[in-house]
Write a protein that holds these residues in place. Sequence first.
Motif, PDB file in Angstrom:
ATOM      1  N   VAL A 148       0.842  -1.204   0.000  1.00  0.00           N
ATOM      2  CA  VAL A 148       0.000   0.000   0.000  1.00  0.00           C
ATOM      3  C   VAL A 148       0.872   1.247   0.000  1.00  0.00           C
ATOM      4  CG1 VAL A 148      -1.733   1.296   1.284  1.00  0.00           C
ATOM      5  CG2 VAL A 148      -1.916  -1.174   1.137  1.00  0.00           C
ATOM      6  N   ALA A 149       1.952   1.235   0.793  1.00  0.00           N
ATOM      7  CA  ALA A 149       2.852   2.393   0.856  1.00  0.00           C
ATOM      8  C   ALA A 149       3.514   2.638  -0.499  1.00  0.00           C
ATOM      9  CB  ALA A 149       3.911   2.166   1.931  1.00  0.00           C
ATOM     10  N   ALA A 150       3.804   1.560  -1.248  1.00  0.00           N
ATOM     11  CA  ALA A 150       4.397   1.717  -2.570  1.00  0.00           C
ATOM     12  C   ALA A 150       3.378   2.262  -3.563  1.00  0.00           C
ATOM     13  CB  ALA A 150       4.940   0.373  -3.061  1.00  0.00           C
ATOM     14  N   ARG A 151       2.119   1.876  -3.406  1.00  0.00           N
ATOM     15  CA  ARG A 151       1.067   2.349  -4.315  1.00  0.00           C
ATOM     16  C   ARG A 151       0.746   3.821  -4.082  1.00  0.00           C
ATOM     17  NH1 ARG A 151      -3.804  -1.210  -2.929  1.00  0.00           N
ATOM     18  NH2 ARG A 151      -4.841   0.095  -4.478  1.00  0.00           N
ATOM     19  N   ASP A 154       3.100   9.323  -1.886  1.00  0.00           N
ATOM     20  CA  ASP A 154       2.921  10.673  -1.342  1.00  0.00           C
ATOM     21  C   ASP A 154       2.045  10.641  -0.096  1.00  0.00           C
ATOM     22  OD1 ASP A 154       4.478  11.634  -3.399  1.00  0.00           O
ATOM     23  OD2 ASP A 154       2.785  12.224  -4.662  1.00  0.00           O
ATOM     24  N   GLU A 155       0.952   9.880  -0.157  1.00  0.00           N
ATOM     25  CA  GLU A 155       0.053   9.773   0.993  1.00  0.00           C
ATOM     26  C   GLU A 155       0.784   9.138   2.173  1.00  0.00           C
ATOM     27  OE1 GLU A 155      -3.932  10.174   2.669  1.00  0.00           O
ATOM     28  OE2 GLU A 155      -2.862  11.021   0.949  1.00  0.00           O
ATOM     29  N   HIS A 156       1.625   8.155   1.885  1.00  0.00           N
ATOM     30  CA  HIS A 156       2.378   7.485   2.946  1.00  0.00           C
ATOM     31  C   HIS A 156       3.286   8.472   3.670  1.00  0.00           C
ATOM     32  CE1 HIS A 156       5.976   5.092   4.301  1.00  0.00           C
ATOM     33  NE2 HIS A 156       4.999   4.464   4.922  1.00  0.00           N
ATOM     34  N   LEU A 157       3.934   9.358   2.930  1.00  0.00           N
ATOM     35  CA  LEU A 157       4.843  10.325   3.542  1.00  0.00           C
ATOM     36  C   LEU A 157       4.096  11.408   4.309  1.00  0.00           C
ATOM     37  CD1 LEU A 157       7.421  10.754   0.629  1.00  0.00           C
ATOM     38  CD2 LEU A 157       7.766   9.530   2.786  1.00  0.00           C
ATOM     39  N   ARG A 159       0.556  11.580   5.362  1.00  0.00           N
ATOM     40  CA  ARG A 159      -0.437  11.260   6.396  1.00  0.00           C
ATOM     41  C   ARG A 159      -0.403   9.819   6.861  1.00  0.00           C
ATOM     42  NH1 ARG A 159      -6.048  12.450   4.032  1.00  0.00           N
ATOM     43  NH2 ARG A 159      -6.625  12.099   6.200  1.00  0.00           N
ATOM     44  N   GLY A 160       0.362   8.974   6.172  1.00  0.00           N
ATOM     45  CA  GLY A 160       0.299   7.553   6.453  1.00  0.00           C
ATOM     46  C   GLY A 160      -0.769   6.901   5.586  1.00  0.00           C
ATOM     47  N   VAL A 161      -0.718   5.594   5.448  1.00  0.00           N
ATOM     48  CA  VAL A 161      -1.665   4.873   4.604  1.00  0.00           C
ATOM     49  C   VAL A 161      -2.548   3.960   5.448  1.00  0.00           C
ATOM     50  CG1 VAL A 161      -0.225   4.930   2.539  1.00  0.00           C
ATOM     51  CG2 VAL A 161       0.057   3.063   4.176  1.00  0.00           C
ATOM     52  N   TYR A 162      -3.644   3.539   4.857  1.00  0.00           N
ATOM     53  CA  TYR A 162      -4.541   2.607   5.531  1.00  0.00           C
ATOM     54  C   TYR A 162      -5.062   1.603   4.517  1.00  0.00           C
ATOM     55  CZ  TYR A 162      -8.273   5.427   3.449  1.00  0.00           C
ATOM     56  OH  TYR A 162      -9.100   6.083   2.560  1.00  0.00           O
ATOM     57  N   ILE A 163      -5.629   0.511   5.014  1.00  0.00           N
ATOM     58  CA  ILE A 163      -6.193  -0.521   4.156  1.00  0.00           C
ATOM     59  C   ILE A 163      -7.697  -0.537   4.359  1.00  0.00           C
ATOM     60  CG2 ILE A 163      -6.229  -2.983   3.580  1.00  0.00           C
ATOM     61  CD1 ILE A 163      -3.431  -3.248   4.608  1.00  0.00           C
ATOM     62  N   THR A 164      -8.444  -0.313   3.294  1.00  0.00           N
ATOM     63  CA  THR A 164      -9.897  -0.363   3.386  1.00  0.00           C
ATOM     64  C   THR A 164     -10.336  -1.805   3.625  1.00  0.00           C
ATOM     65  OG1 THR A 164     -10.212  -0.730   1.014  1.00  0.00           O
ATOM     66  CG2 THR A 164     -10.081   1.565   1.772  1.00  0.00           C
ATOM     67  N   ARG A 222      -3.999   4.611  10.437  1.00  0.00           N
ATOM     68  CA  ARG A 222      -3.043   4.990   9.400  1.00  0.00           C
ATOM     69  C   ARG A 222      -1.645   4.582   9.856  1.00  0.00           C
ATOM     70  NH1 ARG A 222      -4.270   8.440   5.188  1.00  0.00           N
ATOM     71  NH2 ARG A 222      -6.436   9.137   5.123  1.00  0.00           N
ATOM     72  N   PHE A 223      -0.842   4.131   8.890  1.00  0.00           N
ATOM     73  CA  PHE A 223       0.472   3.585   9.215  1.00  0.00           C
ATOM     74  C   PHE A 223       1.547   4.195   8.336  1.00  0.00           C
ATOM     75  CE2 PHE A 223      -2.821   0.376   9.711  1.00  0.00           C
ATOM     76  CZ  PHE A 223      -2.641  -0.050  11.004  1.00  0.00           C
ATOM     77  N   ARG A 224       2.755   4.191   8.867  1.00  0.00           N
ATOM     78  CA  ARG A 224       3.954   4.469   8.076  1.00  0.00           C
ATOM     79  C   ARG A 224       4.899   3.290   8.244  1.00  0.00           C
ATOM     80  NH1 ARG A 224       3.452   9.868  10.218  1.00  0.00           N
ATOM     81  NH2 ARG A 224       2.828  11.339   8.585  1.00  0.00           N
ATOM     82  N   ILE A 225       5.501   2.883   7.149  1.00  0.00           N
ATOM     83  CA  ILE A 225       6.474   1.798   7.201  1.00  0.00           C
ATOM     84  C   ILE A 225       7.805   2.353   7.682  1.00  0.00           C
ATOM     85  CG2 ILE A 225       7.680   0.023   5.878  1.00  0.00           C
ATOM     86  CD1 ILE A 225       4.724  -0.471   6.088  1.00  0.00           C
ATOM     87  N   SER A 226       8.407   1.694   8.657  1.00  0.00           N
ATOM     88  CA  SER A 226       9.709   2.130   9.156  1.00  0.00           C
ATOM     89  C   SER A 226      10.779   1.889   8.094  1.00  0.00           C
ATOM     90  CB  SER A 226      10.064   1.371  10.436  1.00  0.00           C
ATOM     91  OG  SER A 226       9.106   1.611  11.445  1.00  0.00           O
ATOM     92  N   ALA A 227      11.885   2.582   8.224  1.00  0.00           N
ATOM     93  CA  ALA A 227      13.003   2.410   7.289  1.00  0.00           C
ATOM     94  C   ALA A 227      13.532   0.984   7.370  1.00  0.00           C
ATOM     95  CB  ALA A 227      14.110   3.407   7.612  1.00  0.00           C
ATOM     96  N   ASP A 228      14.176   0.539   6.307  1.00  0.00           N
ATOM     97  CA  ASP A 228      14.726  -0.818   6.270  1.00  0.00           C
ATOM     98  C   ASP A 228      15.704  -1.078   7.411  1.00  0.00           C
ATOM     99  OD1 ASP A 228      13.233  -1.407   4.067  1.00  0.00           O
ATOM    100  OD2 ASP A 228      14.894  -1.322   2.624  1.00  0.00           O
TER     101      ASP A 228
END
Length: 266
Positions: A148-151, A154-157, A159-164, A222-228
């Motif tokens: 989802v973060a890859a899709r 911009d939203e991920h950076l 506000r964070g992303v979510y899964i419907t 809403r989530f943000r993926i942590s760095a690798d």
Amino acid sequence: MNLQVYLLALFEAQSRKRNGIAGPCPIPISGAEVSWVDLVVSQAKQNMQAKPPVTATQNRVRQIKSAIKRLADEGLILRDVGESSKRFSFMLLQEPSIRRQEKMDYAIPEHYEGGRSVISVPVQFFTNGWVYFLTDSEIRMYLALKHVAARFRDEHLLRGVYITERDREWLYGISRDVYESHLTLSRFGLVQLVPNPLRHQDGRVVDFENHLRKGRFIPPHRFRISADSAFFELPMGKVRRALLNHPPSREQMRSKTPVKDSEIGY
């Protein structure tokens, strides 16, 4: 174990080849200096009461073969490939083979900057043992959020992303129980739960009954993926800290029973 075997097979293929068709996996299931028995972690016990007695290694071989059969049934791998004189246990197939009803050899994906069709995880996910420490539910949830973060970069950076709910069920095949594993991923520092004043820290909606009664919109997590780099640390320390700092359950809160270190297994 099915997911663990599949991810390890992908890692082996992409470590062995940089591009093109991956071909058969050269690693035997057992009986070699390096085999799948050494790569897979599972709870395999010996049973000396059986006739004939079964060792822990034999049990692990049985588990691995069962996982390979299941992956073959799903159209993700092809079993027993090659000539009789040089036969390999399995070979990866391209995932679209499931939908197209045709067997396509697995090709190493081309990762390009800004690409949205490839999910990447750092090598340390495997070499540091995270693939063994995380449950199947946690891995599935992490990969779904990563996609989802890859899709929606911009939203991920911002506000964070979510899964419907629709995507959760139809696109990712994730149940509510699997979805809840985001709580553990957050404690391990692999994802970040974006603070929301309308939700408690554990995710519950503030004054939920009032929201429900008035038909108000309930904001999603809403989530943000942590760095690798989150995978660069060995998991033992992070898992131990997460368990020791785990908030008490609602039942313990009601009974006012403190959580003791002796009650936590790690």
